[in-house]
Motif scaffolding. Structure first.
Motif, mmCIF file in Angstrom:
data_model
loop_
_atom_site.group_PDB
_atom_site.id
_atom_site.type_symbol
_atom_site.label_atom_id
_atom_site.label_comp_id
_atom_site.label_asym_id
_atom_site.label_seq_id
_atom_site.Cartn_x
_atom_site.Cartn_y
_atom_site.Cartn_z
ATOM 1 N N LEU A 230 -5.415 -6.933 -11.798
ATOM 2 C CA LEU A 230 -4.463 -6.627 -10.736
ATOM 3 C C LEU A 230 -3.866 -5.229 -10.935
ATOM 4 C CD1 LEU A 230 -3.237 -8.005 -8.226
ATOM 5 C CD2 LEU A 230 -1.296 -8.649 -9.646
ATOM 6 N N VAL A 231 -3.515 -4.951 -12.185
ATOM 7 C CA VAL A 231 -2.971 -3.626 -12.486
ATOM 8 C C VAL A 231 -4.015 -2.562 -12.165
ATOM 9 C CG1 VAL A 231 -2.187 -2.096 -14.328
ATOM 10 C CG2 VAL A 231 -1.357 -4.461 -14.228
ATOM 11 N N THR A 232 -5.240 -2.820 -12.598
ATOM 12 C CA THR A 232 -6.302 -1.837 -12.384
ATOM 13 C C THR A 232 -6.490 -1.580 -10.889
ATOM 14 O OG1 THR A 232 -7.361 -2.821 -14.304
ATOM 15 C CG2 THR A 232 -8.657 -1.262 -13.023
ATOM 16 N N VAL A 233 -6.599 -2.667 -10.132
ATOM 17 C CA VAL A 233 -6.807 -2.513 -8.701
ATOM 18 C C VAL A 233 -5.573 -1.884 -8.044
ATOM 19 C CG1 VAL A 233 -7.113 -3.778 -6.549
ATOM 20 C CG2 VAL A 233 -8.458 -4.391 -8.547
ATOM 21 N N GLY A 234 -4.412 -2.344 -8.464
ATOM 22 C CA GLY A 234 -3.178 -1.803 -7.896
ATOM 23 C C GLY A 234 -3.119 -0.296 -8.037
ATOM 24 N N VAL A 235 -3.469 0.175 -9.226
ATOM 25 C CA VAL A 235 -3.420 1.615 -9.458
ATOM 26 C C VAL A 235 -4.463 2.336 -8.598
ATOM 27 C CG1 VAL A 235 -3.785 3.406 -11.184
ATOM 28 C CG2 VAL A 235 -2.400 1.411 -11.742
ATOM 29 N N VAL A 236 -5.613 1.720 -8.425
ATOM 30 C CA VAL A 236 -6.632 2.308 -7.554
ATOM 31 C C VAL A 236 -6.086 2.418 -6.126
ATOM 32 C CG1 VAL A 236 -8.862 1.907 -6.464
ATOM 33 C CG2 VAL A 236 -8.590 1.558 -8.930
ATOM 34 N N PHE A 237 -5.408 1.381 -5.678
ATOM 35 C CA PHE A 237 -4.812 1.404 -4.341
ATOM 36 C C PHE A 237 -3.810 2.549 -4.224
ATOM 37 C CE2 PHE A 237 -5.529 -2.383 -1.562
ATOM 38 C CZ PHE A 237 -6.660 -2.815 -2.216
ATOM 39 N N ILE A 238 -2.967 2.636 -5.231
ATOM 40 C CA ILE A 238 -1.946 3.678 -5.182
ATOM 41 C C ILE A 238 -2.599 5.048 -5.143
ATOM 42 C CG2 ILE A 238 -0.076 4.776 -6.472
ATOM 43 C CD1 ILE A 238 0.687 2.023 -7.523
ATOM 44 N N LYS A 239 -3.617 5.200 -5.977
ATOM 45 C CA LYS A 239 -4.250 6.519 -6.056
ATOM 46 C C LYS A 239 -4.978 6.858 -4.759
ATOM 47 C CE LYS A 239 -4.778 7.093 -11.019
ATOM 48 N NZ LYS A 239 -5.649 6.899 -12.179
ATOM 49 N N SER A 240 -5.467 5.830 -4.072
ATOM 50 C CA SER A 240 -6.227 6.108 -2.862
ATOM 51 C C SER A 240 -5.329 6.256 -1.649
ATOM 52 C CB SER A 240 -7.211 4.980 -2.591
ATOM 53 O OG SER A 240 -7.857 4.613 -3.764
ATOM 54 N N ASN A 241 -4.203 5.613 -1.714
ATOM 55 C CA ASN A 241 -3.336 5.631 -0.552
ATOM 56 C C ASN A 241 -1.930 5.322 -1.006
ATOM 57 O OD1 ASN A 241 -1.984 5.233 1.809
ATOM 58 N ND2 ASN A 241 -2.917 3.234 2.212
ATOM 59 N N GLU A 242 -1.092 6.317 -0.936
ATOM 60 C CA GLU A 242 0.222 6.143 -1.544
ATOM 61 C C GLU A 242 1.175 5.297 -0.702
ATOM 62 O OE1 GLU A 242 1.881 9.777 -2.805
ATOM 63 O OE2 GLU A 242 0.486 9.942 -4.481
ATOM 64 N N ASN A 243 0.762 4.944 0.469
ATOM 65 C CA ASN A 243 1.686 4.256 1.361
ATOM 66 C C ASN A 243 2.293 2.980 0.782
ATOM 67 O OD1 ASN A 243 1.458 6.161 3.184
ATOM 68 N ND2 ASN A 243 0.411 4.965 4.762
ATOM 69 N N SER A 244 1.455 2.243 0.114
ATOM 70 C CA SER A 244 1.957 0.962 -0.366
ATOM 71 C C SER A 244 2.409 1.047 -1.817
ATOM 72 C CB SER A 244 0.866 -0.083 -0.217
ATOM 73 O OG SER A 244 -0.337 0.437 -0.705
ATOM 74 N N ARG A 245 2.545 2.264 -2.300
ATOM 75 C CA ARG A 245 2.839 2.456 -3.718
ATOM 76 C C ARG A 245 4.064 1.671 -4.187
ATOM 77 N NH1 ARG A 245 3.469 8.463 -6.024
ATOM 78 N NH2 ARG A 245 5.043 8.638 -4.405
ATOM 79 N N LYS A 246 5.103 1.775 -3.418
ATOM 80 C CA LYS A 246 6.362 1.152 -3.819
ATOM 81 C C LYS A 246 6.195 -0.354 -3.994
ATOM 82 C CE LYS A 246 10.895 0.421 -1.801
ATOM 83 N NZ LYS A 246 11.742 0.771 -0.675
#
Lengths: 333, 748
Positions: free
Chosen positions: B103-119
């Protein structure tokens, strides 16, 4: 049937309308085999085309009539020969006579009532199928085409959360909350476990989904429990005051809607089982029934659900009480 | 190879095998299969059998593999494969450890690809990690979280105002988060990690305590990394730090009630954040320090003593910090000292054993304000300084005292207030008084040096007001009076000289103070008593000297009745000389001193002067050894010539008595049996003759001198050649040369 190598025989082919466009679904047919079949809902018409191909050209096929049936039936495995048909629609395609060449028929059962969901359990099976029968003197030529039926429900009017405090006096007190009591099949179970008192060495905690199938009637009542899911939600021993999040995606499991007293023959119910395992492998658990239902799928085109759907968390409706030791547990497992 | 290594090796082998499979899947673009293999790799991290060190090894190995997966997923995203359901899919994993790492790994990938949902993702990850309550596994999981999010934490102060035409900008920023979200994220992670870390202490057998504590020390860096990360957020300014960061950190630190954690975390806070921040939040910091764990809970009395030295070391750091940031706020320093005091009291520490680590730290702590302020006055303003000093046992306390004394002398710090003097002298007690268990060796060089410094220090006790100064001297006298025979000879004389000075100062300002005369009397009375103390301790020589010095001081301070006082001083000197000094060398020295003193004193009337000078001549004549008699008589002659009595400006010029003395000296010289000594004396006496002649003693004729010179010339060749005789010859020659200059008519 082809006695002595002569006489006419025929292949029957059933082609349901829109077969290439209609949605399909999978159903377990044997222990480890699934079949992909066309999917129908309650009230939908079932129509199609039947091709009968004579195997020998030039010879005629004598018959006592050709009919197409739509059947919904319940099979109890302990009583194989005695199937209960809760739905049976028949259409005559041809009166008794001779078939001299291959021919085709169309059929249409409009607005068919399909009250139950297709189901294959350990002791019971509920299925729907189209059956074409060419009746003959000796043996009929029969062809069946199974379909799958899904029953859709609308959002439940009342959907309370499940919240309960359980414990073993002076040993373990927990309070758990699941956000709902009724979940659709792609739903997410979100919740929290609060630890109010911990005096045992917990090793881990898991949430299991248990399916309980009850079939037949006294004296031949069969009960079967199956653990559908085993989902670890905590590793290690928490201390008093900890709260552990639960998030379980039902979409990942092979589950079907809860079925209650289907035609007075069987029920399928689902339970959430919260299990704590201590270092001596003792298990402490608490089961809660949840109702599963199937939601109509309305996909907005081109817009996948936002990621935040996968991040639901349970906002607590209660907080850990200051001194949990004071309220003695009245519910023990 | 031991059990642990085998276990680790096996785990690593499994990781490698699965990793190979995972990479094959990635080559074939089968992401879900790759994730499945990653999940299997992660199953290795569920082990409970590895020591923290080996678990760390394994963790590092697994992280490297997850990194490949992450890069692969990032590539997929970059290609436009928007795998939104991935965040859900990895959560199907039924075991929590693999699930959360994925989850952490994927979460970070998401953040890196699209910062919108970072928070949201950050919040979700830090919350979901609660599922791992096992200390070791939880710490590493959260460390992974912290490490992976390192470069993606939002670091902007606030969301800019929504642009006028649409609110989109704003909402995007709200979703991608601000630095506040980062702070919340790290603080939450920090609190959980610290709890897990502290929990390690309380699991397992008490006999493993030492091992457990060692393991905890090995893992502390994982917890501290949170603080490092906080300190790396650039948009945190002092205000945000003091309002949002520090309170959270301190709250957790204080409330965990764990000594190891508190010590480490406080150190971390102080090290990782800049000094300007500490400056602004000093009082908060200090308050937190005072709330730190004072000791072990009573139930754990069996365990070895609590590392007080570490607490003190921590306080040392705090004091340094306080001084650096806020050099003028002595209250802060004092607060720290008070903290130590409170901690010691709570732990029932009465005295810190010497040579202990605590003692060393404490000494360090006490030296800091001295080094920093370079001014004992400021240190004296710290009410708790003395209290802390009192915890030290004698030796280190003395060391600090000496440090203080040197500090004062080196920086010429004038201590002018009575209270300050009193406080200082209390502080210096180890230097001032004997300690029962540490006998003094008066010949010890260190002791001598130490007391010399103390003596010097007295000169810096100096009030601006004379009356004040008198009081200060009184206090000093009281303190130093208890010093015992080996110390008073260093300290009391200094006090006396200061007192003599004081009297003279009163005289100089007689116009301003009508009572000056009375005050001077009082001072000399005080001095008299003080010297008597020395005399009682049988320090006779110094008593004589001090009385004589006192007489001189009285003489130059013309207060009312000073003649009587001076007379008293002189007679005291005489009587001690006569009654107590038996060593002939000392006697000789004393007589010379008395004679010299009397010659300089001008306050005696004839009535008092006459007996004194007669006594001088008498004492000179009564000395034991002839050479001493001879020389003393020559000296006594001076009193009769150049001594002065009160009222008259003129010298006595008592030719007769001068001649008596000189003749007697000559006679005594002639009685010496040893030629060498005799001739030496002759030379000296003839010198005296010629000198007095020059000064106007008309009874000394050239004839007498010539006779004497002849006599010496005759005798000189009889001397055996020796160093002494060479010396005498030379002396004589010099005398002759001198004589020839003044009296060229003489036939020599």
């Amino acid at each position: 049937m082809n006695f002595l190598g002569f006489g006419q025989n025929a292949d029957i082919e059933i082609t349901l309308d829109d077969a290439d466009k209609r949605k399909t679904a999978e159903i377990r047919v044997e222990e480890n085999r699934k079949e992909k079949l066309l999917l129908y809902y309650d009230g939908e018409g079932v129509s199609g085309k039947i091709d009968i191909k004579l195997k020998k050209s030039g010879a005629k096929l004598e018959h006592h009539g050709i009919k197409v049936e739509f059947i919904g039936q319940i099979e109890l495995y302990y009583d194989r020969g005695n199937h209960l048909e809760f739905t049976s629609l028949v259409k005559e395609l041809a009166g008794p006579g001779d078939l001299t060449q291959s021919c085709s028929f169309t059929f249409d059962f409009p607005q068919v009532e399909k009250p139950y969901e297709s189901y294959t359990g350990n002791n019971v099976k509920l299925r729907y199928f189209i059956r074409v029968v060419i009746a003959r003197r000796m043996s009929d030529i029969v062809r069946e085409q199974e379909i799958i039926v899904h029953t859709l429900s609308s959002y439940p009017d009342v959907n309370n959360s499940i919240k309960m405090e359980v414990g073993i006096e002076d040993c373990l007190h927990i309070e758990f909350e699941y956000n709902k009591s009724k979940y659709h099949l792609k739903d997410i179970i979100v919740g929290k476990i609060y630890f109010l008192l911990v005096r045992i060495k917990i090793k881990h905690m898991e949430l299991a989904i248990i399916k309980r199938e009850l079939s037949g009637s006294t004296p031949s009542l069969f009960q079967d429990s199956e653990t559908i899911a085993k989902f670890e939600i905590m590793d290690g021993a928490p201390v008093k005051g900890e709260s552990i999040p639960i998030r379980l995606f039902l979409a990942g499991y092979d589950i079907a809607p809860t079925m209650k007293d289907i035609n007075k023959k069987f029920s399928v119910r689902y339970f959430l089982n919260l299990v704590l395992v201590d270092e001596e492998e003792r298990r402490y658990f608490k089961q809660q029934e949840i109702i599963l239902w199937r939601k109509g799928e309305k996909l907005r085109k081109g817009q996948p659900p936002p990621v935040t759907n996968a991040m639901q968390t349970y906002t607590a409706t209660s907080t850990v009480r200051a001194d949990p030791q004071e309220d003695a547990s009245d519910e023990e497992d | 190879m031991d059990e642990q290594e085998k276990l680790l090796e096996e785990c690593m082998r499994n990781v490698k095998q699965e990793s190979f499979q995972m990479k094959r899947c990635m080559d074939k673009d089968r992401l879900m299969d790759a994730i499945k293999h990653a999940s299997t790799i992660l199953m290795e991290l569920r082990t409970s059998s590895l020591t923290p060190k080996n678990y760390y090894e394994l963790f590092m190995g697994v992280c490297a593999e997850l990194n490949h997966l992450q890069i692969f997923m990032l590539d997929e995203f970059a290609k436009g494969n928007r795998l939104t359901e991935l965040y859900e899919l990895v959560q199907y994993a039924s075991n929590i450890i693999p699930r959360l790492y994925l989850l952490v790994t994927v979460g970070v990938v998401f953040i890196k690809s699209n910062e919108n949902s970072r928070k949201d993702i950050m919040k979700d990850l830090v919350e979901m990690c609660r599922g791992v309550q096992h200390p070791l596994r939880g710490l590493f999981l959260r460390n992974y979280l912290l490490q992976e999010t390192k470069h993606v934490l939002p670091d902007v102060a606030d969301a800019p105002l929504a642009s006028s035409d649409n609110g989109e900008t704003n909402s995007v920023l709200t979703q991608s988060g601000t630095v506040f979200d980062s702070v919340d994220f790290i603080l939450a992670n920090f609190a959980e990690m610290n709890k897990l870390w502290v929990r390690m202490q309380h699991q397992g057998h008490s006999r493993d305590k030492v091992r457990r504590e060692r393991e905890r020390q090995e893992l502390r860096l994982l917890v501290g990394t949170n603080l490092v990360r906080l300190s790396q957020l650039e948009s945190i300014d002092i205000e945000k730090y003091s309002k949002h960061v520090l309170p959270g950190v301190l709250e957790q630190t204080v409330s965990c009630r764990d000594a190891i954690a508190q010590e480490y975390l406080m150190e971390c806070v102080i090290q990782v954040f800049p000094d300007e921040f500490h400056l602004e939040t000093l009082s908060t910091l200090l308050k937190a320090c005072s709330e730190l764990q004072p000791g072990l809970p009573p139930s754990l009395t069996l365990s070895p003593s609590f590392p007080l030295e570490d607490i003190v070391a921590l306080e040392v750091a705090l004091v340094n910090l306080a001084l650096k940031c806020y050099p003028d706020r002595t209250d802060l320093v004092d607060q720290v000292l008070q903290n130590v005091d409170v901690i010691f009291q709570k732990q029932h520490v009465d005295e810190v054993p010497g040579d202990s680590a605590v003692c060393k730290e404490l000494a360090k702590l006490l030296k800091i304000p001295l080094d920093h302020y370079q001014d004992i006055l400021t240190v004296l303003q710290l009410p708790n300084y003395g209290k802390i000093l009192a915890y030290l046992n004698f030796k280190p306390r003395k060391e600090i005292s000496l440090y203080v004394a040197h500090n004062i002398v080196d920086h010429c710090t004038i201590i002018s207030q009575q209270e300050q003097v009193e406080a200082l002298l209390v502080m210096l007690t180890p230097l001032i008084e004997d300690h029962a268990s540490f006998p003094v060796d008066p010949t010890d060089e260190e002791f001598v040096e130490e007391q010399t410094v103390v003596g010097k220090l007295i000169h810096f006790l100096k009030a601006e007001e004379l009356d004040q100064q008198y009081l200060i001297l009184g206090i000093a006298r009281k303190f130093f009076g208890n010093g015992g025979i080996h110390r008073v000879c260093y300290t009391l004389p200094t006090i006396l000289f200061a007192a003599y000075d004081l009297a003279y100062s009163y005289y100089l300002s007689e116009a301003e103070d009508p009572k000056w005369s009375k005050k001077c009397q009082k001072i000399f009375q005080f001095c008299h008593q003080t010297i008597s103390v020395l005399a009682k301790l049988e320090l006779f020589e110094v008593s004589v000297r001090l009385f004589l010095q006192g007489a001189l001081a009285v003489s130059r301070t013309p207060f009312e009745n000073n003649e009587q006082v001076a007379y008293e001083y002189m007679t005291q000197a005489f009587s001690i000389y006569e009654e107590e000094i038996s060593d002939s060398k000392l006697q000789m020295m004393c007589v010379l001193l008395v004679i010299g003193t009397l010659e300089k004193i001008e306050c005696f009337t004839e009535e008092n002067h006459e007996p004194l000078r007669t006594q001088c001549a008498l004492a000179a004549a009564k000395l034991l050894k002839k050479p001493d008699q001879c020389r003393a008589l020559v000296a006594a002659a001076n009193v009769f010539w150049s001594g002065k009595v009160r009222g008259g400006d003129a010298e006595l010029r008592d030719t007769k008595r001068v001649m008596d003395c000189l003749k007697k000296a000559l006679r005594v010289a002639s009685q010496c049996m040893d030629n060498l000594v005799k001739i030496q004396l002759y030379v000296e006496v003839v010198d005296a003759y010629s000198l007095f002649q020059l000064r106007g003693v008309d009874q000394v004729t050239d004839e007498t001198i010539v006779q004497m010179l002849q006599k010496i010339q005759e005798e000189l060749p009889t001397l055996d050649v020796s160093d002494e005789s060479v010396h005498i010859n030379k002396y004589f020659q010099n005398s002759l040369d001198q004589l020839k200059k003044t009296k060229p008519e003489l036939p020599f």
